[in-house]
Design an enzyme around this catalytic site. Structure first.
Site, PDB file in Angstrom:
ATOM      1  N   HIS A   1       0.823  -1.207   0.000  1.00  0.00           N
ATOM      2  CA  HIS A   1       0.000   0.000   0.000  1.00  0.00           C
ATOM      3  C   HIS A   1       0.858   1.258   0.000  1.00  0.00           C
ATOM      4  CE1 HIS A   1       1.076   0.809   4.175  1.00  0.00           C
ATOM      5  NE2 HIS A   1       0.882  -0.483   4.409  1.00  0.00           N
TER       6      HIS A   1
ATOM      7  N   GLU B   1      -2.037  -7.301   7.305  1.00  0.00           N
ATOM      8  CA  GLU B   1      -0.747  -7.078   7.948  1.00  0.00           C
ATOM      9  C   GLU B   1      -0.658  -7.934   9.217  1.00  0.00           C
ATOM     10  OE1 GLU B   1       2.237  -6.720   7.977  1.00  0.00           O
ATOM     11  OE2 GLU B   1       2.576  -4.597   7.534  1.00  0.00           O
TER      12      GLU B   1
END
Length: 295
Positions: free
Chosen positions: A85, A189
């Site tokens: 990201h 994550e």
């Protein structure tokens, strides 16, 4: 995707096709945008006089289809292109406070009164990084003749949802390969303690990205994040293997996009035996993976 119970596979990164798997490539200075994603300039056993005018990507695609056509029934090859990201507010906060103070204290808060980082959103720079990726993919598709992705998978954390949307929306894609991502929990994550890694409610995500697919079994609230336990590398690798088993069991595509995080991508590289390759925010890495079903 996910319609059948996944089989278990051994997943191995195949070297020799991209510069990122070469130990001579410096991850600290590497910029994917300047190197055609670093697809190796090489020959393939499928090269013919007719393919001499093909681009490197076209010849690689021909070779990959050949690999899958010739492989035993229990073996599949996929090119996984994993993108980190763009910069999020949690990245800004960690840089400001330092990693030690971030891990020990600040990461456990919702924000600092000036900015919030719970399920962190992209900063303006993060949005710019995703738009730079969009321009890069446009050139790859139009000039380098890279094959369009057959599948898109995205972490449910908001910075990844934003990144994927900005990176791929508006590209001229084949009608049979539209940009319609699937949101998958296992792409998250490293989980626990840090509020930036606690996802939003399902209804919030669905409202913001109403045309996207949320995988089956996706709970309304985040039931995976724990305030008092940070996932270990070994624990993270277990769910990365589950993710890969799911992809290799239920997705017949060979060109797959993953929009995820530094920790998720590091886990992908570990479990496939790829060399460690740290990505800055907004960067991308291709990994050719061979999956062999276990008996």
């Amino acid at each position: 995707m996910g319609s059948t119970s996944p089989a278990t596979y051994n997943h191995v990164a195949i070297k020799g096709f991209f510069a990122q798997d070469d130990t001579g490539t410096d991850a600290e200075t590497y910029d994917y945008r300047k190197h055609n994603l670093s697809i190796a300039v090489r020959s393939y056993e499928t090269d013919t006089p007719e393919t001499v005018t093909f681009t490197q990507w076209q010849r690689f695609e021909f070779y990959l289809r050949h690999l899958n056509a010739q492989a035993p029934a229990d073996t599949h090859y996929k090119l996984l292109i994993a993108g980190r990201h763009g910069q999020g507010f949690h990245n800004v906060a960690e840089d400001f406070y330092g990693t030690q103070a971030w891990d020990d204290y600040w990461s456990k808060l919702e924000g600092n009164g000036t900015m919030n980082w719970a399920d962190a959103h992209l900063t303006d720079l993060g949005k710019e990084q995703a738009l730079e990726a969009n321009a890069f993919w446009r050139l790859q598709l139009e000039v380098a003749k890279m094959p369009a992705f057959e599948s898109y998978y995205v972490s449910p954390l908001y910075r990844c949802l934003q990144t994927a949307n900005l990176s791929f929306e508006g590209l001229e894609l084949p009608k049979e390969r539209p940009f319609r991502p699937v949101i998958k929990e296992m792409l998250r994550e490293t989980m626990g303690e840090h509020t930036c890694d606690r996802r939003s409610r399902r209804d919030y995500i669905q409202k913001a990205f109403s045309q996207w697919v949320i995988e089956d079994g996706f709970s309304e609230d985040d039931e995976l994040w724990l305030a008092d336990h940070r996932e270990t590398w070994a624990e993270h690798d277990v769910r990365t293997r589950k993710l890969l088993d799911d992809l290799f069991s239920n997705d017949t595509g060979m060109f797959v996009s993953l929009t995820a995080h530094s920790g998720a991508i590091a886990s992908l590289l570990r479990v496939t035996g790829h060399r460690a390759f740290k990505l800055p925010t907004g960067s991308v890495i291709p990994v050719l993976v061979k999956g062999v079903k276990r008996i």
